[in-house]
Motif scaffolding. Structure first.
Motif, mmCIF file in Angstrom:
data_model
loop_
_atom_site.group_PDB
_atom_site.id
_atom_site.type_symbol
_atom_site.label_atom_id
_atom_site.label_comp_id
_atom_site.label_asym_id
_atom_site.label_seq_id
_atom_site.Cartn_x
_atom_site.Cartn_y
_atom_site.Cartn_z
ATOM 1 N N ILE A 37 0.722 -0.912 0.001
ATOM 2 C CA ILE A 37 -0.068 -0.040 0.039
ATOM 3 C C ILE A 37 1.086 1.215 -0.143
ATOM 4 O O ILE A 37 1.775 1.419 0.716
ATOM 5 C CB ILE A 37 -0.995 0.135 1.282
ATOM 6 C CG1 ILE A 37 -1.694 -1.255 1.195
ATOM 7 C CG2 ILE A 37 -1.677 1.227 1.349
ATOM 8 C CD1 ILE A 37 -2.752 -1.539 0.079
ATOM 9 N N THR A 38 0.423 2.225 -0.875
ATOM 10 C CA THR A 38 1.234 3.380 -0.908
ATOM 11 C C THR A 38 0.328 4.609 -0.219
ATOM 12 O O THR A 38 -0.843 4.550 -0.842
ATOM 13 C CB THR A 38 1.584 3.880 -2.428
ATOM 14 O OG1 THR A 38 2.753 2.577 -3.039
ATOM 15 C CG2 THR A 38 2.203 5.180 -2.456
ATOM 16 N N LYS A 73 4.144 2.106 1.765
ATOM 17 C CA LYS A 73 5.441 3.132 1.353
ATOM 18 C C LYS A 73 4.838 4.590 1.458
ATOM 19 O O LYS A 73 3.408 4.660 1.137
ATOM 20 C CB LYS A 73 5.637 2.911 -0.155
ATOM 21 C CG LYS A 73 5.993 1.431 -0.498
ATOM 22 C CD LYS A 73 7.794 1.287 -0.083
ATOM 23 C CE LYS A 73 8.064 -0.091 -0.744
ATOM 24 N NZ LYS A 73 9.372 -0.348 -0.304
ATOM 25 N N ASP A 83 -2.371 9.250 -9.629
ATOM 26 C CA ASP A 83 -1.595 8.702 -10.906
ATOM 27 C C ASP A 83 -0.463 7.883 -10.676
ATOM 28 O O ASP A 83 0.003 7.094 -11.614
ATOM 29 C CB ASP A 83 -1.545 9.751 -12.087
ATOM 30 C CG ASP A 83 -2.601 10.472 -12.500
ATOM 31 O OD1 ASP A 83 -3.653 9.664 -12.621
ATOM 32 O OD2 ASP A 83 -2.560 11.637 -13.141
ATOM 33 N N ASN A 84 0.029 8.081 -9.493
ATOM 34 C CA ASN A 84 1.363 7.248 -9.155
ATOM 35 C C ASN A 84 1.007 6.068 -8.104
ATOM 36 O O ASN A 84 2.071 6.081 -7.332
ATOM 37 C CB ASN A 84 2.451 8.369 -8.965
ATOM 38 C CG ASN A 84 3.032 8.961 -10.166
ATOM 39 O OD1 ASN A 84 3.702 8.506 -10.546
ATOM 40 N ND2 ASN A 84 2.115 9.956 -10.282
ATOM 41 N N GLY A 85 -0.101 5.528 -8.055
ATOM 42 C CA GLY A 85 -0.240 4.382 -7.363
ATOM 43 C C GLY A 85 -0.745 4.632 -5.901
ATOM 44 O O GLY A 85 -0.575 3.580 -4.993
ATOM 45 N N ALA A 86 -1.096 5.654 -5.410
ATOM 46 C CA ALA A 86 -1.480 6.032 -3.948
ATOM 47 C C ALA A 86 -2.701 5.413 -3.738
ATOM 48 O O ALA A 86 -3.796 5.800 -4.403
ATOM 49 C CB ALA A 86 -1.290 7.618 -3.619
ATOM 50 N N LYS A 87 -2.978 4.516 -2.646
ATOM 51 C CA LYS A 87 -4.298 4.083 -2.472
ATOM 52 C C LYS A 87 -5.087 4.822 -1.261
ATOM 53 O O LYS A 87 -6.033 5.193 -1.341
ATOM 54 C CB LYS A 87 -4.365 2.466 -1.940
ATOM 55 C CG LYS A 87 -3.693 1.607 -2.679
ATOM 56 C CD LYS A 87 -4.536 1.471 -4.086
ATOM 57 C CE LYS A 87 -5.432 0.358 -3.660
ATOM 58 N NZ LYS A 87 -6.416 0.061 -4.847
ATOM 59 N N LYS A 144 -10.141 7.318 -9.230
ATOM 60 C CA LYS A 144 -8.696 6.263 -9.531
ATOM 61 C C LYS A 144 -8.729 5.334 -8.196
ATOM 62 O O LYS A 144 -7.765 4.632 -8.547
ATOM 63 C CB LYS A 144 -7.483 7.102 -9.456
ATOM 64 C CG LYS A 144 -7.374 8.245 -10.753
ATOM 65 C CD LYS A 144 -7.036 7.177 -12.222
ATOM 66 C CE LYS A 144 -6.687 8.065 -13.091
ATOM 67 N NZ LYS A 144 -6.071 7.126 -14.171
ATOM 68 N N ALA A 188 -8.651 5.932 -4.885
ATOM 69 C CA ALA A 188 -7.993 6.379 -3.815
ATOM 70 C C ALA A 188 -9.056 6.749 -2.667
ATOM 71 O O ALA A 188 -10.002 7.077 -2.679
ATOM 72 C CB ALA A 188 -7.000 7.772 -4.000
ATOM 73 N N SER A 203 -3.934 -3.575 3.141
ATOM 74 C CA SER A 203 -2.825 -4.454 3.030
ATOM 75 C C SER A 203 -3.264 -5.816 3.297
ATOM 76 O O SER A 203 -3.037 -6.899 2.567
ATOM 77 C CB SER A 203 -1.759 -4.139 3.699
ATOM 78 O OG SER A 203 -0.725 -5.044 3.782
#
Length: 378
Positions: free
Chosen positions: A38-39, A110, A139-143, A170, A172, A261
């Motif tokens: 998880i970001t 992360k 756009d860069n994977g942050a949940k 997206k 989030a 997670s």
């Protein structure tokens, strides 16, 4: 709306000085899930590279601070931080407990740092920078997106609202600090008032609402907001001081990272729903209150006790909540002494207020400094 705080003192070696990790049963939870996969985007004042987390825990990130007109050559890298606010939020999520810093609640996650002008003379630009940051994070994977910054209710939302909606489209899940203005005008963060955004307030170690915690119908969850390891003045070393709704928000974001997670197939709505269902509810029997929302976030209920029903993946659990407003301090002579509400089974978090840094700095630290803008439920 700058927030004052008691003098910070150098942090002790104990990375769980207030016992919140122990009470939350962090060690047991980490055997099930530690946030891996998880970001969490931390849209804040940046992050200073310190020896309080593993190098792989913090991603490169981005900075949206524009150089001064007279110094176009100046750069503001994401891995720097004028005031330590974003550095503290990062450590609360992924810290390893070294060098006097806190142990993060989701050490396997992360952090994606998004640096804004919080803590600088250019803080007036934070709202537009945060809007860009929301889109970048999505756009860069942050949940999970952590906004321990905010804007006042009269702040234009023409950029922030569409950015929040974009990030949500997206997938989030966004958390926003309610603010630390509960004892004054009780200004609340306008971002927390946007549909689907989870507003976070602060309680003490016993689950009682902190008097300074901004509150209202946009309060959804709370976590501890008392003494914590925070960055010292000028971001030099670690000190013990008040954390406020900023730190509380980082703990709730970390809680979401733990749950996600363990259940990577869930959607943002489902993660939010189980956090709300398993929260330590108000002790007065109400479903929610304006001071503590639905209660204290308790990820252990989901991870260790398998509590909570994720429900429909595409339905916002806050779309039509039953609102039971709590009277403001002094409004009811029969009410209990402030704080006005208390949550059951409190799990200490933190609540820190930052030293006043000048009027322009209301944007990031006192509302978790604040420039507030909150949500009305639709």
């Amino acid at each position: 709306m700058a927030v004052s705080a008691g003098a910070a003192v150098p942090a002790a070696a104990d990375t769980d000085s207030r016992g919140y990790l122990t009470k939350m049963k962090a060690q047991e939870m980490w055997k099930v899930a530690d946030g891996s996969g998880i970001t969490v985007a931390v849209i804040d004042s940046g992050v200073k590279d310190v020896s309080s987390w593993k190098s792989e825990s913090v991603l490169p990130g981005v900075s949206y601070i524009e150089p001064p007109f007279e110094r176009p050559d100046v750069t503001y890298p994401p891995h720097d931080d004028f005031v330590g606010h974003g550095t503290t939020m990062t450590a609360a999520i992924v810290g390893d407990g070294s060098s006097g810093g806190p142990k993060g609640l989701a050490p396997g996650a992360k952090v994606l740092p998004v640096r804004t002008s919080v803590g600088s003379p250019m803080a007036f630009a934070v709202a537009s920078e945060a809007a860009r940051g929301l889109r970048y994070a999505a756009d860069n994977g942050a949940k999970v997106i952590n906004l321990s910054i905010g804007v006042t209710p009269d702040w234009p939302m023409d950029k922030l609202k569409p950015a929040v909606e974009y990030a949500q489209s997206k997938g989030a899940l966004i958390f926003a600090a309610m603010g630390n203005e509960g004892e004054g005008k009780n200004w609340t963060n306008a971002i927390a008032g946007l549909p689907g955004v989870i507003g976070v307030g602060a309680v003490d170690e016993d689950g009682k609402a902190m008097p300074f915690s901004s509150h209202g119908p946009d309060t959804d969850l709370v976590s501890v907001g008392s003494k914590a390891q925070i960055r010292c003045a000028e971001n030099k070393g670690w000190c013990t001081g008040n954390g406020g709704t900023s730190y509380a928000t980082s703990l709730v974001s970390a809680s979401a990272a733990l749950v996600w997670s363990a259940h990577p197939e869930w959607t943002a709505n489902q993660v939010a729903r189980v956090l709300i269902q398993t929260a330590g509810a108000p002790t007065d029997g109400s479903k929610r209150s304006d001071w503590i929302g639905y209660g204290v976030a308790r990820p252990r209920k989901v991870l260790l006790e398998h509590a909570g029903d994720p429900g429909a993946p595409d339905v916002d659990p806050l779309a039509a909540p039953a609102v039971a407003k709590t009277p403001a301090p002094g409004a009811d002579s029969t009410a209990s002494v402030p704080p006005r509400a208390q949550a059951a089974d409190a799990e200490p978090g933190l609540s820190w207020q930052w030293p006043a840094l000048g009027g322009v700095l209301v944007v990031g630290l006192g509302l978790a400094v604040t420039v507030i803008v909150k949500r009305r439920r639709r």
